[in-house]
Design an enzyme around this catalytic site. Structure first.
Site, short mmCIF file in Angstrom:
data_model
loop_
_atom_site.label_atom_id
_atom_site.label_comp_id
_atom_site.label_asym_id
_atom_site.label_seq_id
_atom_site.Cartn_x
_atom_site.Cartn_y
_atom_site.Cartn_z
N GLY A 12 0.77 -1.25 0.00
CA GLY A 12 0.00 0.00 0.00
C GLY A 12 0.80 1.29 0.00
O GLY A 12 0.27 2.34 0.36
N ASN A 14 1.87 2.97 -2.62
CA ASN A 14 1.29 3.89 -3.62
C ASN A 14 -0.02 4.48 -3.12
O ASN A 14 -0.30 5.66 -3.32
CB ASN A 14 1.09 3.18 -4.96
CG ASN A 14 2.37 3.19 -5.77
OD1 ASN A 14 2.74 4.19 -6.36
ND2 ASN A 14 3.07 2.06 -5.78
N LYS A 66 -16.37 -15.23 -9.68
CA LYS A 66 -15.78 -13.91 -9.89
C LYS A 66 -16.89 -12.86 -10.03
O LYS A 66 -16.78 -11.73 -9.57
CB LYS A 66 -14.93 -13.96 -11.16
CG LYS A 66 -14.16 -12.71 -11.45
CD LYS A 66 -13.08 -13.00 -12.46
CE LYS A 66 -12.23 -11.79 -12.73
NZ LYS A 66 -10.98 -12.10 -13.38
N MET A 91 -3.77 -7.11 -7.08
CA MET A 91 -3.20 -8.19 -7.87
C MET A 91 -4.27 -9.14 -8.43
O MET A 91 -4.07 -10.35 -8.47
CB MET A 91 -2.14 -8.93 -7.04
CG MET A 91 -0.99 -8.03 -6.64
SD MET A 91 -0.37 -6.97 -7.98
CE MET A 91 1.29 -7.57 -8.18
N ARG A 92 -5.39 -8.60 -8.85
CA ARG A 92 -6.42 -9.42 -9.50
C ARG A 92 -6.79 -8.80 -10.83
O ARG A 92 -6.74 -7.59 -10.98
CB ARG A 92 -7.69 -9.46 -8.64
CG ARG A 92 -7.59 -10.49 -7.60
CD ARG A 92 -8.83 -10.62 -6.79
NE ARG A 92 -8.49 -11.40 -5.64
CZ ARG A 92 -8.41 -12.72 -5.64
NH1 ARG A 92 -8.73 -13.40 -6.71
NH2 ARG A 92 -8.02 -13.37 -4.57
N ASN A 108 -4.47 2.20 -13.65
CA ASN A 108 -3.54 1.26 -13.02
C ASN A 108 -2.12 1.80 -13.09
O ASN A 108 -1.77 2.51 -14.03
CB ASN A 108 -3.61 -0.10 -13.75
CG ASN A 108 -2.69 -1.13 -13.12
OD1 ASN A 108 -2.61 -1.24 -11.89
ND2 ASN A 108 -2.00 -1.90 -13.95
N HIS A 110 1.79 0.39 -13.25
CA HIS A 110 2.52 -0.84 -13.52
C HIS A 110 4.03 -0.54 -13.53
O HIS A 110 4.48 0.41 -14.17
CB HIS A 110 2.09 -1.41 -14.88
CG HIS A 110 2.76 -2.71 -15.18
ND1 HIS A 110 2.36 -3.89 -14.59
CD2 HIS A 110 3.86 -2.99 -15.93
CE1 HIS A 110 3.17 -4.86 -15.00
NE2 HIS A 110 4.08 -4.34 -15.80
C1 GAR Z 1 3.76 -1.41 -7.23
O1 GAR Z 1 5.10 -1.44 -7.64
C2 GAR Z 1 2.83 -1.49 -8.41
O2 GAR Z 1 3.32 -0.85 -9.55
C3 GAR Z 1 2.78 -2.99 -8.61
O3 GAR Z 1 2.69 -3.50 -7.31
C4 GAR Z 1 3.42 -2.65 -6.43
C5 GAR Z 1 2.55 -2.36 -5.23
O4 GAR Z 1 3.27 -1.72 -4.22
N1 GAR Z 1 1.69 -3.39 -9.44
C6 GAR Z 1 1.76 -4.40 -10.31
O5 GAR Z 1 2.74 -5.10 -10.46
C7 GAR Z 1 0.50 -4.61 -11.11
N2 GAR Z 1 0.75 -5.52 -12.20
P1 GAR Z 1 2.51 -0.93 -3.09
O6 GAR Z 1 1.43 -1.90 -2.54
O7 GAR Z 1 3.54 -0.63 -2.06
O8 GAR Z 1 1.89 0.28 -3.70
#
Ligand code: GAR
Length: 201
Positions: A12, A14, A66, A91-92, A108, A110
């Protein structure tokens, strides 16, 4: 005032950066009305508490399909009259019917330069591929996996003295800069989403 929902599954950082950016006036014209987690143990829930953000846990295991899982999420989004959904380490994969309901309203982040290194382990994949460069992409979600139109993208060069850990740190630092920038572009109606190009090898 636009009403945002942030979807999380894990750490979390971000999400917290978005909450802090709103608090500091760096993201303008919006509030986080809801945090949705599919994981009751997500550390993101602890972070959200500090900002008094309303959280709901919608655990996939408690639903037969789902469709019913997403129907429960939609019920919460409607209850809170959500305008935009921000995925922040969620992550879904959302179904195409869910995505259609919130067309151009799901964003999103990435940790790679899409279309390169889509999927759940993008930083590690770029590292193991010995790529010279990687980066961060903020994009609208479409019905594919990490395929939607790009709002902002920034490169992170992989240097000779990098380790996987230093690369992860650099990628996250860029995430904390460009996710708020991209959110502001969308909120101000200034986003010019670009179709993804073809993969560079
Ligand atoms: C982040 O780096 C985000 O870009 C990635 O998960 C991390 C979450 O970190 N997302 C993906 O890989 C989506 N395919 P956080 O929970 O500390 O924000």
């Amino acid at each position: 005032m636009k009403r945002l929902a942030i979807f999380v599954s894990g750490n979390g950082t971000n999400m917290e950066n978005i909450l802090r950016s709103i608090q500091d006036g760096k993201i303008r014209g919006a509030e986080v009305s809801l945090v949705v987690s599919d994981n009751s143990q997500a550390y993101a829930l602890k972070r959200a508490e500090k900002y008094n953000a309303e959280c709901v846990v919608v655990d996939r295991k408690r639903f037969d399909s789902k469709e019913s899982f997403e129907a429960e999420i939609k019920r919460h989004l409607e209850r809170k009259k959500i305008d935009y959904i921000l995925l922040a380490g969620f992550m879904r994969i959302l179904s195409s019917s869910f995505v259609k309901t919130y067309q151009r309203r799901i964003i999103n982040i990435h940790p790679a330069l899409l279309p390169n290194f889509p999927g759940a382990h993008a930083i590690k994949d770029a590292w193991e591929a010995k790529a010279k460069t990687t980066g961060v992409t903020v994009h609208f979600v479409d019905k594919g996996v990490d395929t939607g139109p790009i709002i902002l993208q920034r490169e992170v060069p992989i240097e000779a003295n990098d380790t996987l850990e230093s690369l992860e740190r650099k990628v996250h630092e860029v995430e904390y800069k460009i996710y708020p920038e991209a959110i502001n572009l969308v909120l101000e109606g200034k986003a010019k989403p670009k179709k993804q190009g073809t993969k560079k090898s």
